[in-house]
Design an enzyme around this catalytic site. Structure first.
Site, PDB file in Angstrom:
ATOM      1  N   GLU B 177      12.716   8.172  12.770  1.00 58.99           N
ATOM      2  CA  GLU B 177      12.833   8.005  13.682  1.00 58.99           C
ATOM      3  C   GLU B 177      13.294   8.113  15.377  1.00 58.99           C
ATOM      4  O   GLU B 177      12.639   7.442  16.244  1.00 58.99           O
ATOM      5  CB  GLU B 177      12.058   6.157  13.815  1.00 58.99           C
ATOM      6  CG  GLU B 177      11.722   6.361  12.348  1.00 58.99           C
ATOM      7  CD  GLU B 177      11.049   4.290  12.152  1.00 58.99           C
ATOM      8  OE1 GLU B 177      12.163   3.312  12.714  1.00 58.99           O
ATOM      9  OE2 GLU B 177      10.910   4.088  11.088  1.00 58.99           O
ATOM     10  N   ASN B 200      18.604   2.550  15.663  1.00 58.07           N
ATOM     11  CA  ASN B 200      18.309   2.282  14.596  1.00 58.07           C
ATOM     12  C   ASN B 200      18.840   1.728  13.263  1.00 58.07           C
ATOM     13  O   ASN B 200      20.054   1.703  13.118  1.00 58.07           O
ATOM     14  CB  ASN B 200      17.314   3.186  13.940  1.00 58.07           C
ATOM     15  CG  ASN B 200      16.655   3.525  12.392  1.00 58.07           C
ATOM     16  OD1 ASN B 200      17.095   3.137  11.190  1.00 58.07           O
ATOM     17  ND2 ASN B 200      15.832   4.014  13.037  1.00 58.07           N
ATOM     18  N   SER B 201      18.391   1.036  12.049  1.00 53.48           N
ATOM     19  CA  SER B 201      19.302  -0.066  11.116  1.00 53.48           C
ATOM     20  C   SER B 201      19.774   0.569  10.249  1.00 53.48           C
ATOM     21  O   SER B 201      20.632   0.365   9.391  1.00 53.48           O
ATOM     22  CB  SER B 201      18.483  -1.293  10.570  1.00 53.48           C
ATOM     23  OG  SER B 201      17.420  -0.440   9.935  1.00 53.48           O
ATOM     24  N   HIS B 449       0.686  -5.223   1.582  1.00 55.31           N
ATOM     25  CA  HIS B 449       2.192  -4.693   1.776  1.00 55.31           C
ATOM     26  C   HIS B 449       3.444  -5.139   1.620  1.00 55.31           C
ATOM     27  O   HIS B 449       3.060  -6.286   0.782  1.00 55.31           O
ATOM     28  CB  HIS B 449       1.899  -5.067   3.735  1.00 55.31           C
ATOM     29  CG  HIS B 449       3.572  -5.161   4.469  1.00 55.31           C
ATOM     30  ND1 HIS B 449       4.586  -5.515   4.837  1.00 55.31           N
ATOM     31  CD2 HIS B 449       3.607  -3.738   4.327  1.00 55.31           C
ATOM     32  CE1 HIS B 449       5.075  -5.479   5.519  1.00 55.31           C
ATOM     33  NE2 HIS B 449       4.475  -3.589   5.162  1.00 55.31           N
ATOM     34  N   HIS B 450       3.834  -4.124   0.766  1.00 62.03           N
ATOM     35  CA  HIS B 450       5.254  -4.053   0.239  1.00 62.03           C
ATOM     36  C   HIS B 450       6.409  -3.960   0.880  1.00 62.03           C
ATOM     37  O   HIS B 450       6.704  -2.889   0.764  1.00 62.03           O
ATOM     38  CB  HIS B 450       5.206  -3.332  -1.160  1.00 62.03           C
ATOM     39  CG  HIS B 450       4.317  -4.208  -2.399  1.00 62.03           C
ATOM     40  ND1 HIS B 450       4.363  -3.238  -3.197  1.00 62.03           N
ATOM     41  CD2 HIS B 450       3.761  -5.282  -1.768  1.00 62.03           C
ATOM     42  CE1 HIS B 450       3.621  -4.392  -3.944  1.00 62.03           C
ATOM     43  NE2 HIS B 450       2.936  -5.130  -3.604  1.00 62.03           N
ATOM     44  N   GLU B 451       7.281  -4.445   1.518  1.00 62.65           N
ATOM     45  CA  GLU B 451       8.416  -4.625   2.689  1.00 62.65           C
ATOM     46  C   GLU B 451       9.411  -4.389   1.552  1.00 62.65           C
ATOM     47  O   GLU B 451       9.882  -5.907   0.756  1.00 62.65           O
ATOM     48  CB  GLU B 451       8.489  -5.193   3.915  1.00 62.65           C
ATOM     49  CG  GLU B 451       9.791  -5.092   4.635  1.00 62.65           C
ATOM     50  CD  GLU B 451      10.476  -4.058   4.534  1.00 62.65           C
ATOM     51  OE1 GLU B 451       9.414  -2.941   5.502  1.00 62.65           O
ATOM     52  OE2 GLU B 451      11.045  -3.313   4.860  1.00 62.65           O
ATOM     53  N   HIS B 519       5.887   3.633   4.038  1.00 62.20           N
ATOM     54  CA  HIS B 519       6.698   3.736   5.828  1.00 62.20           C
ATOM     55  C   HIS B 519       8.149   3.276   5.376  1.00 62.20           C
ATOM     56  O   HIS B 519       9.195   3.099   3.875  1.00 62.20           O
ATOM     57  CB  HIS B 519       6.354   2.649   6.518  1.00 62.20           C
ATOM     58  CG  HIS B 519       5.309   2.778   7.400  1.00 62.20           C
ATOM     59  ND1 HIS B 519       4.698   2.252   8.796  1.00 62.20           N
ATOM     60  CD2 HIS B 519       3.650   3.019   6.855  1.00 62.20           C
ATOM     61  CE1 HIS B 519       3.068   3.181   8.404  1.00 62.20           C
ATOM     62  NE2 HIS B 519       3.293   3.126   7.886  1.00 62.20           N
ATOM     63  N   GLU B 538       4.935   7.282   7.058  1.00 59.69           N
ATOM     64  CA  GLU B 538       5.479   6.755   8.048  1.00 59.69           C
ATOM     65  C   GLU B 538       6.382   7.762   8.553  1.00 59.69           C
ATOM     66  O   GLU B 538       6.018   9.343   9.067  1.00 59.69           O
ATOM     67  CB  GLU B 538       6.181   5.811   8.717  1.00 59.69           C
ATOM     68  CG  GLU B 538       6.353   5.507  10.238  1.00 59.69           C
ATOM     69  CD  GLU B 538       7.121   4.116  10.657  1.00 59.69           C
ATOM     70  OE1 GLU B 538       6.590   3.658  11.217  1.00 59.69           O
ATOM     71  OE2 GLU B 538       8.386   3.770   9.201  1.00 59.69           O
ATOM     72  N   GLU B 544       4.724   2.586  16.556  1.00 64.86           N
ATOM     73  CA  GLU B 544       5.567   0.821  16.917  1.00 64.86           C
ATOM     74  C   GLU B 544       6.515   1.181  18.210  1.00 64.86           C
ATOM     75  O   GLU B 544       6.980   0.019  19.342  1.00 64.86           O
ATOM     76  CB  GLU B 544       6.014   0.388  15.657  1.00 64.86           C
ATOM     77  CG  GLU B 544       7.172   1.445  15.151  1.00 64.86           C
ATOM     78  CD  GLU B 544       7.291   1.122  14.127  1.00 64.86           C
ATOM     79  OE1 GLU B 544       6.811   0.151  13.380  1.00 64.86           O
ATOM     80  OE2 GLU B 544       8.587   1.627  13.191  1.00 64.86           O
TER      81      GLU B 544
END
Lengths: 737, 737
Positions: B177, B200-201, B449-451, B519, B538, B544
């Site tokens: 990203e 970024n994490s 949605h599945h985070e 993503h 993604e 975003e």
């Protein structure tokens, strides 16, 4: 169930004074206090020191997300005591299965809330003091300043009072199938390298003074001391590292792989010669971290059992009592089980798990098994399994284990294969529907086998289908296996994530009313109280090693002091033909007498007992096999009559739901003479007594299969003198008349 | 489908002669030979060098089970050529969805079987040569001497001919990203540190000259060159490391973390200044290994696309063609989708995914959600979702994505929480049955949605239940997410095991007739040809980031050259209110004009297109929103009219099943004037043309929302001159009359 709780809340001044808690009978005393802000405890038994002043605490790891609260501030020192709460507890509970139908859980408790003012964090250290030992754990309440944390290592100390004799295994992250070493504590370092089971498929030792628990010790003045843990849930398994005079040097030698807490060294942190302190050492994950925690949470209980009578080490229920009560609503489907199986002939090398030798390697989705060329050595075939079913039915055995029934055994081990088994596809010569029907028609069940090859993700992906298959065909028990290195690579058999996996399997199995017996999994810590469908484990050197070169004759009179403290072991006794070369090409031989094998059904408690030998061998020793037919697998009462680690064990057990007793005695290579007083029998009642004894000249090596069966009638108060041969034992059945 | 195959088997003498294979039109030529026993290739385009002589091979890792055949002998050198087979292939196939309804797959192939006499191992290196580039891969046939192996690293070289301009992202095992860098190859090292997305994490960079693929380059003499991979299955994702003059020094500096093959150094192994060679660098597992392989198996295709016309980089189907045909029998349930969603307002910070702020942390099984205190900011509530459903129904959008519908968002990220979501429990204010019924009654579907929070084992444990829930309520698409570091700890987003996980999800989803849009997952490599339910990813810096400080205006005219080579991206265009502060406290702003946002629906191809902005913003720009209502999401034909990396892209697409066309143009911060000849329209037919253009004084920063809508009738051959503002573009709909 009787339950008495009374609590005494003592908001004591926050001084470094000692807080004492005594066991109900006063024999065991713990003192807890702060030593320059470090939590410290000491323990005595009948006024004699058992654990000298020992620090408690955890080192935390710094995470890259530290800004979100995962700081690295250690939970080692800087504490003040916020409050101390003492209480007492006494209840009697009934296990689903066990050595006794009633277990008393009676202790005094001390819970110290410690505050670390610099971080505004609080932890609780809770002690439970029993007449035969203690348990203590760390508790981490939910709080803003301690929400999530990573454990670098736990630094719980156990400072021993002298150079005790210890029965130990080298500390290893992946296996506990080593030969037990008997040495002084000071000799651990020198013996360590040769103690490692280098031939095992997964060896991960971490220190030259690392040992596993449960660790049995004996002091020169006759105290038996045992260190282990209870209720290891969502936490890495604990090893112990002996901090002796050479440890500081070793630390440098190992390139900083230190297990000594030295961020702020104090003179007292450097042990002097003659001081023997164990420090906890947790099993790491692939990155070297020991745990990822979220409050509220707690460590397992760290246990120190103590007595001046070795028998108390075996009769103690301390580990079970420190576990949570049964978590299953319905346990009616759980049952102790005696079984035989298509197994020993493969272990010995006479037949094979795999069906074909046609392919250099196997990809499950690319083999047409129907046309694959049979190797003629595949044991789990219809004819053989029917033979075992017939044998089980004829001899009152409940189940028949069949290993090698499912496709994938051609290249299953040590190849880093992720998709190694699917747990649902039988080989073409194993008719799963027919065989289960055939077994059921004879009152026998098949026992499922799931070798995972330690490919954990693969097992979890197939688990639901695998359990559903078991339900469809009427299996209610599974032996699972974890041979080889864990996939995902870098993880270890005893890590936090793997401990969670084993428990996940047990919980999922319970939903399907399936009992679990996991081999090569983590050593148990009494979780079978909470999840009684966990009916067995291996987690030690089992009988199979008698086919791999042999175990020492004293092995089975050590196991109850060590491995069995946490729960039953599927040792697979009952190999009556001790000389494997009589029926195979395997030159190995069993290091017990034939009668010694019978004794194990009583001395090695398990709700799951295998009759491991071949039906044809049992048919050759049918009179001795009668004891295996008769012996119970669940008990209302167990009385340890004699015990000395690595020397001998004699135990009498009353079969649950009957008035019958069984007595077993087992000894080491030196032989033993047991003198039994039958005080435990009902007064005024007569018993038909059948004694299976070593013959006069029996010897585990030179004359193992010489035995004498004697029948007589006995009553309370009678005495029996039983001579156990070197590597031998005896077995007695007492049928109430 | 037309398929022509003819093979020419040439059993050539085993000399170090070069084997040449040309593309069908002769423009691309590959030569393959052994350079002192090392496999070597070179590539030209219209007679100009594209890849200078470059070595091929893999280093293997020694395993502790080496005795079982997992030796460490490298597959680098010591080879002889056993045989060379050439063949040709020409077929036209139809994707389930795509930029074109017919795709021609036409190449010449060379497969060289190489034998390593010292080990008796054989590998095959297979080249496919297209008119617009090449693909080649390693194949490992099943054989006694190479049954299982561990990859230390793959050492595929791509020797560039000069100091090309490159559009690159820093090589990273976990994220892609970042902001694309445009530099000379010689400038990568100096720019590297600032190119890393440290915020970024999960950041895991490995070398100061490491870059990701797809890597777009342009040579000083006008060749466009792109390196990527195709069909990455059961293999780690490839990065590239530039071996430049300083690399040897760097290797020492990094403490041996070398990516240079130096076991047997040759003068040619040490690059000279001015030589720019990329070497492949695979993503490791937690132990540092790059792959565990079992023969028969193969690497992904390594691709080098080349042309002297930038448009060919975008119209190429090379990556799709190198993937396997569709593996699904039934694809009738897969459909391109236009959707809106409860999402942008949370990204911008106006509302929240989580339901409550009451607890310091969450354990899913310990919260009574019914009584939990609402924070009042939870977006995924019944009223709001109904509002979005109404909006979708009114405007012809197919689905409504709802993020934050399920419990666990209170502390979901970066806490190393294993059991972070269960994917089946809605928050109390999200009535899953009612909302799906409501949506269906209006002809709209909800999108799931599945985070996962990258807790992979947890997701797999719940996946079957989660997909079943989707089936029960009528969801047919899921957006999944992999934010944060992978659990199990130590693994990486782009490792072999994670690549297997993503594909496992897609395959399991297909069984449930569910489309997947993952993503933060691995960058795609054309697998959507084989599994067309993989409708999106993604795997790059999405829209975003315009709410996180912004992306560069040229970002979206780079993506089609790089990230989109492997498959469609769920970029989530359509933010018409570019100034977020007009409706939120977020000071960030979108680096395009309003019209530029419209253009993205055409220039960024995807079968999944979001209308990302809020309904109320669309209502404010309803005339412009008409384009989003109208634009198709599936195409029978796509024609790239203009293209230059990071400058501009103009493309015309014909909506599948209609005679209508849409044209989009997008440019960087410098603006662009597009001159279109409408040659692609049907001869003699008239079209109603609506042009959405930047107003004269429009500017992405100073005047982003100034646009002009013009209507006219056009026909084949007409010309249009369209001025795109800085950061702007245009969008045209052409309706056949």
């Amino acid at each position: 169930m009787k339950r008495i709780i009374f609590a005494l809340i003592t908001l004591l001044p926050l001084l470094a004074m000692a807080h004492e808690v005594k066991s109900p009978n006063g024999n065991v005393v713990v003192n807890f206090y702060l030593d320059s802000s470090r939590p410290t405890y000491e323990m005595t038994y009948k006024g004699r020191a058992v654990v000298k002043p020992s620090h408690l605490g955890l080192e935390l790891a710094k995470d890259k997300h530290a800004s979100k609260g995962m700081g690295e501030t250690h939970l080692m020192d800087g504490f003040v005591i916020k409050d101390v709460v003492t209480s007492s507890f006494d209840e009697t509970w009934q296990p689903v299965w066990g050595e006794n139908s009633d277990i008393r859980n009676c202790y005094n408790e001390l819970a110290a809330t410690l505050r670390q003012p610099s971080t505004e964090r609080e932890i609780i250290i809770r002690f439970r003091v029993y007449d035969d030992g203690i348990g203590f754990r760390y508790e981490f309440p939910q709080q803003e300043a301690l929400n999530y944390f990573l454990i670098k290592d736990e630094r719980t100390e156990f400072a021993m009072t002298g150079d005790h004799t210890a029965w130990w295994l080298p500390g290893d992250y992946d296996t506990q199938e080593q030969v037990t070493q008997q040495t002084r504590l000071s000799e651990i370092r020198g013996r360590h390298k040769q103690a490692v089971n280098w031939g095992n498929s997964s060896v991960a030792v971490f220190s030259e003074t690392g040992v596993q628990t449960s660790l049995q010790m004996k002091s020169d003045d006759g105290l038996y001391i045992n260190i282990h843990e209870a209720a290891c849930v969502d936490y890495a398994t604990m090893h112990l590292e002996l901090v002796d005079a050479q440890t500081t040097h070793l630390t440098q030698k190992l390139g900083g792989n230190s297990n000594v807490y030295t961020p702020d060294p104090q003179p007292s942190d450097f042990p002097l010669p003659g001081v023997f302190t164990f420090v906890s050492h947790l099993t790491p994950d692939a990155t070297g971290l020991k745990g990822a925690m979220q409050t509220p949470c707690k460590s397992p209980w760290r246990t120190v059992m103590v007595s001046d009578d070795a028998r108390d080490m075996l009769s103690s229920n301390l580990i079970l009592n420190l576990n949570e009560p049964c978590a299953l609503d319905d346990t009616s489907w759980i049952h102790p089980t005696k079984y035989c199986g298509v197994w020993w002939e493969m272990i010995v090398g006479k037949s094979a798990w795999n069906y074909t030798d046609e392919f250099p390697s196997i990809k499950l989705d690319q083999i047409d098994w129907a046309t694959a060329k049979r190797n003629g050595r595949h044991a789990a075939n219809n004819d053989k399994v029917k033979r075992y079913i017939d044998f089980a039915a004829k001899n009152g055995l409940d189940q028949v284990l069949v290993e090698g029934w499912n496709v994938g055994w051609e290249d299953w081990a040590n190849m880093w294969k992720a998709d190694v088994f699917d747990f649902v596809t039988p080989y073409p010569d194993f008719d799963i529907a027919m065989l289960n029907e055939y077994a059921h028609s004879k009152g026998v069940k098949l026992m499922m086998h799931h070798e995972t090859s330690s490919s954990v993700m693969n097992y979890e992906r197939h688990m639901e289908d695998a359990y559903n298959l078991m339900n469809r065909y009427g299996y209610d028990a599974v032996k699972s296996g974890y041979v080889g290195d864990i996939i995902p690579r870098g993880d270890h058999h005893f890590s936090q994530s793997m401990n969670n996996h084993y428990l996940y399997c047990v919980k999922q199995a319970a939903k399907h009313h399936i009992m679990v017996n996991a081999h090569e999994a983590v050593r148990p810590t009494g979780l079978c109280r909470t999840y009684p469908n966990m009916v067995g484990n291996e987690s030690a050197r089992g009988q199979e090693y008698e086919a791999f070169g042999g175990s020492n004759p004293d092995h089975t009179v050590i196991l109850p002091f060590t491995r069995l403290q946490g729960g039953p072991m599927d040792y697979t006794p009952g190999v009556l033909e001790t000389q494997l070369s009589t029926w195979s090409d395997n030159p190995s031989w069993v290091r017990t007498t034939l009668v010694g094998q019978l004794a194990l059904y009583v001395t090695l408690y398990s709700p799951l007992q295998m009759a491991a030998d071949l039906p044809e061998n049992y048919e050759r020793f049918d009179d001795a096999f009668q004891f295996i037919r008769d012996v119970a697998v669940d008990w209302s009462k167990s009385i340890y009559l004699e015990a000395e680690p690595a020397d001998y064990i004699t135990v009498a057990r009353k079969a649950k739901g009957t008035d019958n007793w069984f007595v077993g005695g087992k000894c080491d290579e030196n032989g033993h003479t047991a003198e039994l007083k039958l005080d435990f029998l009902d007064k005024g009642r007569k018993y038909e007594c059948v004694i299976y004894a070593d013959a006069k000249n029996a010897h585990y090596e030179f004359n193992p299969k010489a035995y004498v069966i004697t029948r007589k009638t006995v009553k309370q108060g009678d005495k029996l003198k039983l001579k156990e041969a070197p590597g031998g034992g005896f077995a007695i059945s007492l049928k109430a008349l």
